[in-house]
Design a protein around this motif. Structure first.
Motif, PDB file in Angstrom:
ATOM      1  N   PRO A  35      35.328  26.122  55.245  1.00 43.92           N
ATOM      2  CA  PRO A  35      34.545  27.037  54.404  1.00 43.92           C
ATOM      3  C   PRO A  35      35.441  28.028  53.672  1.00 43.92           C
ATOM      4  N   SER A  36      35.032  28.399  52.478  1.00 43.19           N
ATOM      5  CA  SER A  36      35.739  29.410  51.690  1.00 43.19           C
ATOM      6  C   SER A  36      34.941  30.713  51.729  1.00 43.19           C
ATOM      7  N   LEU A  37      35.418  31.719  51.011  1.00 45.83           N
ATOM      8  CA  LEU A  37      34.661  32.969  50.882  1.00 45.83           C
ATOM      9  C   LEU A  37      33.494  32.835  49.907  1.00 45.83           C
ATOM     10  N   CYS A  38      33.439  31.744  49.144  1.00 51.60           N
ATOM     11  CA  CYS A  38      32.306  31.492  48.243  1.00 51.60           C
ATOM     12  C   CYS A  38      31.207  30.815  49.061  1.00 51.60           C
ATOM     13  N   ALA A  39      30.096  31.491  49.219  1.00 50.93           N
ATOM     14  CA  ALA A  39      29.020  30.997  50.075  1.00 50.93           C
ATOM     15  C   ALA A  39      28.609  29.577  49.692  1.00 50.93           C
ATOM     16  N   GLY A  40      28.647  28.682  50.674  1.00 53.79           N
ATOM     17  CA  GLY A  40      28.208  27.313  50.471  1.00 53.79           C
ATOM     18  C   GLY A  40      29.267  26.376  49.935  1.00 53.79           C
ATOM     19  N   TRP A  41      30.428  26.901  49.595  1.00 52.45           N
ATOM     20  CA  TRP A  41      31.506  26.051  49.068  1.00 52.45           C
ATOM     21  C   TRP A  41      32.632  25.935  50.083  1.00 52.45           C
ATOM     22  N   VAL A 119      43.054  34.544  40.632  1.00 51.25           N
ATOM     23  CA  VAL A 119      43.502  35.295  41.806  1.00 51.25           C
ATOM     24  C   VAL A 119      42.410  35.349  42.865  1.00 51.25           C
ATOM     25  N   VAL A 120      41.202  35.705  42.469  1.00 53.55           N
ATOM     26  CA  VAL A 120      40.136  35.886  43.465  1.00 53.55           C
ATOM     27  C   VAL A 120      39.721  34.552  44.068  1.00 53.55           C
ATOM     28  N   HIS A 121      39.625  33.499  43.253  1.00 51.14           N
ATOM     29  CA  HIS A 121      39.293  32.202  43.849  1.00 51.14           C
ATOM     30  C   HIS A 121      40.431  31.699  44.734  1.00 51.14           C
ATOM     31  N   GLY A 122      41.669  32.045  44.392  1.00 53.91           N
ATOM     32  CA  GLY A 122      42.762  31.719  45.303  1.00 53.91           C
ATOM     33  C   GLY A 122      42.587  32.407  46.650  1.00 53.91           C
ATOM     34  N   ILE A 125      40.122  30.934  48.983  1.00 51.23           N
ATOM     35  CA  ILE A 125      40.666  29.816  49.756  1.00 51.23           C
ATOM     36  C   ILE A 125      41.603  30.299  50.853  1.00 51.23           C
ATOM     37  N   THR A 126      42.573  31.133  50.492  1.00 49.41           N
ATOM     38  CA  THR A 126      43.664  31.448  51.430  1.00 49.41           C
ATOM     39  C   THR A 126      43.259  32.424  52.528  1.00 49.41           C
ATOM     40  N   VAL A 127      42.343  33.351  52.227  1.00 57.81           N
ATOM     41  CA  VAL A 127      41.973  34.342  53.255  1.00 57.81           C
ATOM     42  C   VAL A 127      41.264  33.689  54.439  1.00 57.81           C
ATOM     43  N   PRO A 128      40.190  32.920  54.237  1.00 53.36           N
ATOM     44  CA  PRO A 128      39.535  32.339  55.412  1.00 53.36           C
ATOM     45  C   PRO A 128      40.393  31.317  56.144  1.00 53.36           C
ATOM     46  N   LEU A 129      41.344  30.714  55.439  1.00 45.20           N
ATOM     47  CA  LEU A 129      42.257  29.782  56.115  1.00 45.20           C
ATOM     48  C   LEU A 129      43.350  30.518  56.887  1.00 45.20           C
ATOM     49  N   ALA A 190      35.765  44.463  45.069  1.00 52.68           N
ATOM     50  CA  ALA A 190      35.353  44.693  43.678  1.00 52.68           C
ATOM     51  C   ALA A 190      34.778  43.436  43.043  1.00 52.68           C
ATOM     52  N   TYR A 191      35.116  42.275  43.591  1.00 57.11           N
ATOM     53  CA  TYR A 191      34.575  41.015  43.093  1.00 57.11           C
ATOM     54  C   TYR A 191      33.421  40.508  43.956  1.00 57.11           C
ATOM     55  N   GLY A 192      32.833  41.401  44.729  1.00 58.84           N
ATOM     56  CA  GLY A 192      31.623  41.084  45.459  1.00 58.84           C
ATOM     57  C   GLY A 192      31.801  40.327  46.745  1.00 58.84           C
ATOM     58  N   ARG A 193      33.040  40.229  47.241  1.00 57.99           N
ATOM     59  CA  ARG A 193      33.262  39.540  48.504  1.00 57.99           C
ATOM     60  C   ARG A 193      33.141  40.530  49.662  1.00 57.99           C
ATOM     61  N   ARG A 194      32.854  39.994  50.823  1.00 61.26           N
ATOM     62  CA  ARG A 194      32.856  40.800  52.055  1.00 61.26           C
ATOM     63  C   ARG A 194      34.206  40.623  52.728  1.00 61.26           C
ATOM     64  N   ILE A 195      34.682  41.705  53.308  1.00 64.19           N
ATOM     65  CA  ILE A 195      35.934  41.594  54.069  1.00 64.19           C
ATOM     66  C   ILE A 195      35.667  42.045  55.495  1.00 64.19           C
TER      67      ILE A 195
END
Length: 197
Positions: A35-41, A119-122, A125-129, A190-195
């Protein structure tokens, strides 16, 4: 913001795409399906989405948008899922690397928005991994300096009454309750993600 001239931003975009292509090339099959930080992807849908603008010309994109009833969210989700099923990991990584200098930009925001997209889509991917990738500070500053009330609304970032304060850059935004985190984490907010934490 004298440093954010178009050549500077475009060089940052090219470097980011090449670095992310290297990251993608290093992933295991299990990581591609994580799973990525993009819900459902999963990672593979994010990677497919990142290169959509290179692979699909504007007329095809407009047709896809019409098929999705004018919903940008529905269109991007459908196209990412379809392309992730059709393209393998090597093709998805190559699409980023081979298009490092591609002039694609989102509908609004120009090249700075294109850098933010990459950057944010990168990070999606990289943060949850747990890969520990750190985006270079100059790229983070270009993006953080472009944060506005309208960009926060666009990404669904609910930060009213909050001051974002970077602990590793001289940068802050807003007022109210202080959230002090590394700049990379604040960019995700700032891009709407949760940390976490």
């Amino acid at each position: 913001m004298g440093s954010s001239t178009e050549p500077t931003v475009r060089a940052a975009i090219a470097a980011e795409r090449r670095e992310l292509a290297d990251v993608l090339d290093s992933l295991t099959p299990e990581q591609w399906d994580a799973p990525s930080l993009c819900a459902g992807w999963r990672v593979r849908e994010v990677a497919a989405h990142m290169s959509t603008g290179f692979r699909h010309p504007l007329p095809r994109t407009l047709l896809e948008l019409a098929r999705a009833g004018g919903s940008l969210h529905r269109m991007t989700d459908r196209v990412a899922r379809r392309d992730a099923a059709a393209l393998g990991p090597r093709e998805l990584a190559a699409a980023l690397r081979e298009n490092a200098d591609h002039p694609w930009t989102p509908p609004v925001g120009g090249f700075t928005s294109a850098l933010g997209h990459d950057v944010v889509h990168g990070l999606d991917i990289t943060v949850p991994l747990g890969l520990g990738r750190r985006v270079p500070a100059d790229r983070l500053r270009l993006l953080l300096d472009a944060v506005t009330p309208s960009s926060l609304r666009f990404f669904g970032a609910r930060l009213d009454g909050t001051e974002l304060r970077a602990t590793d850059l001289d940068w802050s935004y807003g007022s109210g309750r202080t959230v002090a985190r590394p700049a990379q984490e604040l960019l995700l907010l700032a891009y709407g993600r949760r940390i976490g934490g």
